[in-house]
Design an enzyme around this catalytic site. Structure first.
Site, short mmCIF file in Angstrom:
data_model
loop_
_atom_site.label_atom_id
_atom_site.label_comp_id
_atom_site.label_asym_id
_atom_site.label_seq_id
_atom_site.Cartn_x
_atom_site.Cartn_y
_atom_site.Cartn_z
N LYS A 164 34.46 -44.29 106.77
CA LYS A 164 33.89 -44.54 108.09
C LYS A 164 35.04 -44.87 109.03
O LYS A 164 35.87 -45.74 108.71
CB LYS A 164 32.91 -45.72 108.01
CG LYS A 164 31.64 -45.40 107.22
CD LYS A 164 30.71 -44.49 108.00
CE LYS A 164 29.35 -44.36 107.32
NZ LYS A 164 28.44 -43.46 108.05
N LYS A 263 20.15 -33.57 106.29
CA LYS A 263 19.41 -34.76 105.85
C LYS A 263 17.94 -34.42 106.06
O LYS A 263 17.52 -34.19 107.19
CB LYS A 263 19.79 -35.98 106.69
CG LYS A 263 21.19 -36.51 106.39
CD LYS A 263 21.44 -37.84 107.05
CE LYS A 263 22.88 -38.29 106.76
NZ LYS A 263 23.23 -39.53 107.46
O1 OSB Z 1 26.08 -41.52 109.15
O2 OSB Z 1 26.09 -40.49 107.31
C1 OSB Z 1 25.74 -41.46 107.99
C2 OSB Z 1 23.99 -43.94 105.73
C3 OSB Z 1 22.95 -44.33 106.54
C4 OSB Z 1 22.82 -43.80 107.80
C5 OSB Z 1 23.76 -42.89 108.26
C6 OSB Z 1 24.82 -42.49 107.46
C7 OSB Z 1 24.94 -43.04 106.19
C8 OSB Z 1 26.04 -42.68 105.30
C9 OSB Z 1 25.77 -42.23 103.89
O3 OSB Z 1 27.20 -42.68 105.69
C10 OSB Z 1 25.71 -43.33 102.87
C11 OSB Z 1 25.16 -42.88 101.54
O4 OSB Z 1 25.93 -42.46 100.68
O5 OSB Z 1 23.95 -42.97 101.33
MG MG Z 2 27.09 -39.56 109.30
#
Ligand code: OSB
Ligand code: MG
Length: 354
Positions: A164, A263
């Site tokens: 991140k 997603k």
């Molecule tokens: O931005 O990809 C994203 C989790 C929740 C909401 C948004 C995001 C994420 C993650 C993935 O970064 C985390 C995971 O491995 O589930």
């Molecule tokens: Mg993302």
């Protein structure tokens, strides 16, 4: 022969994360979700999971609002309706605007049920060709001991790590980390945090060695993604911007991105997601399956999706014990030598242990 859904149940689940999940948008310490179970007149069952968060920090939907929509709006549209194929579930929701996560939670359960009726694993039912899916994990990059977390992930077998990032990230520290793990694939996810910043703040990250940068700008900032794409070597990948097939078409027309994150919650379920996959295959847009800090039901659906041959980038697939002391499915999802073996059982291939 048409299938009729005769009953739907909604099961709230809430569990603390083993470790808080840090993003620029939110610090997640506990996860609440809704497991959807439905049954047809012949006694077959299907499972889905609604991945809306408790507050609207990632999309507009919420746990409470999505439960209302699923129970009061979607369930009455589905129960008693003859479905000749699983995509009919999505069509029966066509008069309901938005609420993609609520729709997906219910619709995915219908696909599981149809696969179970066919006596096939869901991954085969949707045309998947692989039964080994590469694993990937997320590490928050806004800390100084990030290499410790990367090392731990590598020791657990992960070969793809998503970091991140935000304008506050230490670029030199990231560059070092990526250099020190030459066998690991690194993605960066900005969750829109470069919105309102000068482009040069983003282009600083171009030399880090990321395979892609996910969502540097806001959902609707197509032009900024287009400019970033022109200015950078690192491929631009869109997550929050992609809510339907039309958004992917827009991205391609605007030349605003190279890759998208699939997603099913954000897209509204299997039917729309499979249309997106087909479009991306034709247009040669890269794809991978993103995580939602979800429980095993959503993850099992995602694993089935990732078995499609068109999906070549590694997704957010961590083991059941990564976020949770105990997941809600059995057997639990395990990562071995960087991969997850898909179940041979019918449907999503896992039983509930709610
Ligand atoms: O931005 O990809 C994203 C989790 C929740 C909401 C948004 C995001 C994420 C993650 C993935 O970064 C985390 C995971 O491995 O589930
Ligand atoms: Mg993302």
């Amino acid at each position: 022969m048409a299938v009729t859904i005769s009953a739907i149940q909604f099961h709230p689940v809430k569990k603390p994360l083993k470790q808080p999940f840090l993003t620029v948008l939110q610090q997640v310490e506990a996860r609440e979700a809704t497991i959807v179970t439905l049954r047809d007149a012949d006694g077959f069952e299907g499972y889905g999971e609604c991945v809306a968060f408790d507050t609207p920090w990632y999309t507009e939907e919420t746990v409470v609002g999505s439960r209302y929509v699923m129970e009061k709006v979607l369930a009455p549209l589905l129960i008693g309706q003859p479905l000749s194929e699983p995509a009919d579930a999505d069509s029966s929701f066509s008069a309901v605007k938005g609420n993609h996560m609520a729709k997906a939670g219910v619709e995915m359960a219908v696909w599981d049920l149809f696969a179970k009726r066919a006596g096939m694993p869901l991954h085969q039912f949707i045309g998947g060709t692989s039964d080994l899916v590469p694993a990937g994990v997320v590490v928050a990059a806004n800390k100084n001991d990030i290499e410790k977390d990367i090392k731990q992930a590598v020791e657990h077998g992960y070969r793809r790590i998503k970091l991140k990032i935000s304008p506050a990230s230490d670029v030199a520290l990231l560059e070092n980390a990526v250099k020190n793990f030459p066998d690991t694939i690194f993605y960066a996810d900005a969750n829109g945090s470069f919105s309102g910043r000068a482009q040069k703040e983003l282009t600083l990250f171009d030399g880090v060695g990321f395979s892609l940068i996910e969502q540097p700008y806001g959902d609707q900032e197509w032009h900024l993604h287009r400019e970033a794409r022109k200015a950078m070597q690192t491929p631009i990948c869109l997550d929050e911007s992609i809510t339907c097939l039309e958004d992917v078409k827009h991205m391609v027309e605007q030349q605003a991105g190279d890759i998208i994150v699939l997603k099913m919650g954000r897209l509204g379920g299997w039917a729309e997601t499979l249309k997106v996959v087909e479009y991306c295959r034709q247009e040669q847009v890269g794809m991978w399956v993103g995580g939602m800090i979800e429980f095993g039901v959503s993850k099992a659906h995602n694993l089935a999706l990732a078995s499609l041959p068109e999906i070549t980038w590694t997704g957010d697939f961590s083991a059941s014990d990564h976020f949770w002391k105990k997941d809600i499915i059995t057997p639990s999802i395990r990562v071995e030598q960087g991969k997850i073996k898909l179940s041979k059982d019918a449907g999503i291939g896992y039983r509930l242990t709610l």
